[in-house]
Design a protein around this motif. Structure first.
Motif, PDB file in Angstrom:
ATOM      1  N   ARG A  89      27.066   9.822  -4.195  1.00 53.66           N
ATOM      2  CA  ARG A  89      26.436  10.675  -4.868  1.00 53.66           C
ATOM      3  C   ARG A  89      27.372  10.870  -6.225  1.00 53.66           C
TER       4      ARG A  89
ATOM      5  N   TRP B 224      27.174   7.808  -8.527  1.00 53.38           N
ATOM      6  CA  TRP B 224      25.647   7.754  -9.339  1.00 53.38           C
ATOM      7  C   TRP B 224      26.032   8.769 -10.579  1.00 53.38           C
ATOM      8  N   ASN B 225      26.393   9.889 -10.206  1.00 52.99           N
ATOM      9  CA  ASN B 225      26.491  10.678 -11.400  1.00 52.99           C
ATOM     10  C   ASN B 225      27.465  10.317 -12.346  1.00 52.99           C
TER      11      ASN B 225
ATOM     12  N   SER C 293      16.108   2.625 -12.093  1.00 53.55           N
ATOM     13  CA  SER C 293      15.569   3.718 -12.506  1.00 53.55           C
ATOM     14  C   SER C 293      15.301   4.109 -13.961  1.00 53.55           C
TER      15      SER C 293
ATOM     16  N   ARG D  22      20.775  13.707 -12.091  1.00 53.93           N
ATOM     17  CA  ARG D  22      21.846  13.560 -11.433  1.00 53.93           C
ATOM     18  C   ARG D  22      21.785  14.274 -10.078  1.00 53.93           C
ATOM     19  N   LYS D  23      22.455  13.858  -9.108  1.00 53.56           N
ATOM     20  CA  LYS D  23      22.277  14.224  -7.831  1.00 53.56           C
ATOM     21  C   LYS D  23      23.062  15.637  -7.353  1.00 53.56           C
ATOM     22  N   LYS D  24      22.565  16.332  -6.684  1.00 53.46           N
ATOM     23  CA  LYS D  24      23.215  17.623  -6.427  1.00 53.46           C
ATOM     24  C   LYS D  24      24.045  17.411  -5.192  1.00 53.46           C
ATOM     25  N   ARG D  25      24.890  18.317  -4.717  1.00 52.94           N
ATOM     26  CA  ARG D  25      25.510  18.191  -3.367  1.00 52.94           C
ATOM     27  C   ARG D  25      24.687  18.565  -2.356  1.00 52.94           C
TER      28      ARG D  25
ATOM     29  N   ASP E  26      21.591  17.289  -2.223  1.00 52.96           N
ATOM     30  CA  ASP E  26      20.727  16.376  -1.733  1.00 52.96           C
ATOM     31  C   ASP E  26      21.198  15.615  -0.596  1.00 52.96           C
TER      32      ASP E  26
ATOM     33  N   SER F  36      23.197   9.696   1.279  1.00 55.57           N
ATOM     34  CA  SER F  36      22.435   8.214   1.449  1.00 55.57           C
ATOM     35  C   SER F  36      23.528   7.355   0.953  1.00 55.57           C
TER      36      SER F  36
ATOM     37  N   SER G  59      21.140   7.153   5.781  1.00 56.76           N
ATOM     38  CA  SER G  59      20.930   8.469   5.213  1.00 56.76           C
ATOM     39  C   SER G  59      20.828   9.462   6.446  1.00 56.76           C
TER      40      SER G  59
END
Length: 427
Positions: free
Chosen positions: A29, A32-33, A87, A103-106, A108, A111, A157
């Motif tokens: 995560r 990615w961010n 994406s 952006r992915k949150k905590r 989420d 994965s 995941s």
């Protein structure tokens, strides 16, 4: 060779593997961010489009400086950057409905993706299998079905129920020939989950939670609200161990509910694709249907709570997911999917074709045509109208067990349906 099918299995890591996978999930995560932030910054400052090839080289350098990236498998990091490329490609594709990468949150779902070359799968017995992951070793999973093809990618995941391993598989299966089955129209609704035009009874979604589970979920949500209030008042908003336990228990129940809903959706779409040669559905705009009614401070909305309940009911029936599954299942089983304009399907008589609001007063279940006297269940009448529109649009040569009107009476006050733009003639 690209993956043309998916396989998902329940994974059972050991205690040590669980801790490693949890750490990798948060690393994925964060990576990615960071990669997304870097791309946005370079574009704003220098108008430079950064891609995965350049970021992969930078990732190799960062692995020597940062321990949290060094412990993360290099293949997984490169796969994340490639997914970020996809994406961006989907966002710039006008035919795709994807938004700008978020952006992915905590909170989420955790994965960790892997390319197919980095994993190895072996069968232990009739019920169990193992997959070998880089820096982790052999991970056991429940072999509920055969893999049935060449593995092109894998994703580990975790949701509220536990860990899962998903494989993208190349099966090499070709689409079936037209099956020659009778056509049908399907009306997806709230009171009736799905009403098929060739059937006399609606298909209803079974309860996704039992009565005891509903009571427990309500109790946990109330408990969470009290614990959140206490954390904000006495702990500066920091989550304690008990609050995290409550959140995990809620996640387990909601994941179970989602799994049961997904099971019904798969069974429904598979049966429709196998049993019919043409399937007509409404071209619904779910995003517009489920908009909030709260309005603004200056102009507050009306019946906000009622609209919120209706939105939950619409999304609980997953019309978008049903359409997505029908798109690839009809292609695989030799049938055709046709999405027709949804204007006035619930007010149009399936027998005479006239549109009249008096034919269906209120939101009752009875449709009584004010012109020809035709009476039927409102949802079944809508499914008959959907089938007639689908046959005129893309399935006129499909054999049918029921006859649709050859000539339809023009509907008074019918809205203009969306049509393809006509080519401009040039002299």
């Amino acid at each position: 060779m690209k993956a043309d099918a998916g396989r998902t299995y329940r994974a059972y890591p050991t205690g040590g593997q669980d801790r490693i996978l949890t750490g990798w999930g948060h690393t994925a995560r964060a990576l990615w961010n960071v990669a997304l932030e870097q791309r946005v910054y370079l574009w704003k400052q220098r108008r430079h489009s950064l891609r995965s090839a350049e970021q992969c080289r930078q990732l190799t350098v960062a692995r020597g400086d940062l321990d949290w990236i060094e412990d993360f498998p290099a293949q997984a990091g490169q796969q994340i950057l490639r997914q970020l490329d996809r994406s961006y490609d989907n966002f710039w594709n006008p035919a795709h409905s994807a938004r700008f990468p978020a952006r992915k949150k905590r909170g989420d779902r955790l994965s960790i993706p892997f390319p197919g070359q980095a994993v190895e799968v072996r069968k232990l017995n009739r019920r169990w299998g193992e997959v070998r992951l880089p820096k982790l070793g052999w991970l056991r999973f429940r072999l509920s079905r055969a893999v049935g093809g060449m593995i092109r990618n894998a994703t580990v995941s975790r949701d509220g129920r536990g860990w899962h391993i998903s494989f993208g598989v190349h099966t090499g299966r070709k689409p079936d020939a037209p099956n020659g089955k009778p056509p049908c129209g399907v009306d997806f609704g709230v009171a009736a989950s799905a009403y098929v035009s060739t059937e006399t009874e609606p298909r209803l979604t079974p309860p996704t939670l039992t009565a005891n589970e509903k009571r427990r979920l309500k109790h946990l949500e109330q408990k969470k609200a009290r614990q959140l209030t206490y954390a904000k008042k006495h702990q500066g908003g920091k989550y304690g161990r008990r609050l995290r336990t409550t959140i995990a228990q809620i996640a387990k129940l909601t994941a179970r509910r989602a799994a049961r809903r997904r099971d019904f959706t798969h069974k429904l779409t598979t049966d429709l694709a196998k049993s019919h040669g043409l399937i007509g559905i409404e071209d619904l705009r779910v995003k517009n249907m489920s908009k909030s009614a709260k309005g603004s401070v200056e102009a507050p909305g009306k019946n906000v709570r009622a609209k919120a309940g209706l939105n939950r009911s619409i999304l609980d029936n997953t019309p978008g997911e049903r359409r997505r599954q029908l798109e690839y299942k009809t292609h695989a089983y030799g049938s055709v999917l046709v999405a027709v304009p949804p204007f006035h399907t619930s007010r149009t008589c399936a027998r005479c074709g006239r549109v009249d609001p008096d034919s269906r007063k209120g939101c009752g279940r009875l449709f009584a045509c004010a012109h020809c006297g035709h009476e039927d269940d409102a949802d079944h009448n809508a499914s008959m109208e959907i089938e007639a529109r689908a046959r005129r649009t893309g399935g006129s040569d499909i054999n049918s067990t029921r006859s649709a009107p050859e000539a339809r009476v023009p509907a008074d006050g019918r809205r203009r349906m969306r049509e393809a733009p006509k080519p401009v003639r040039t002299s």
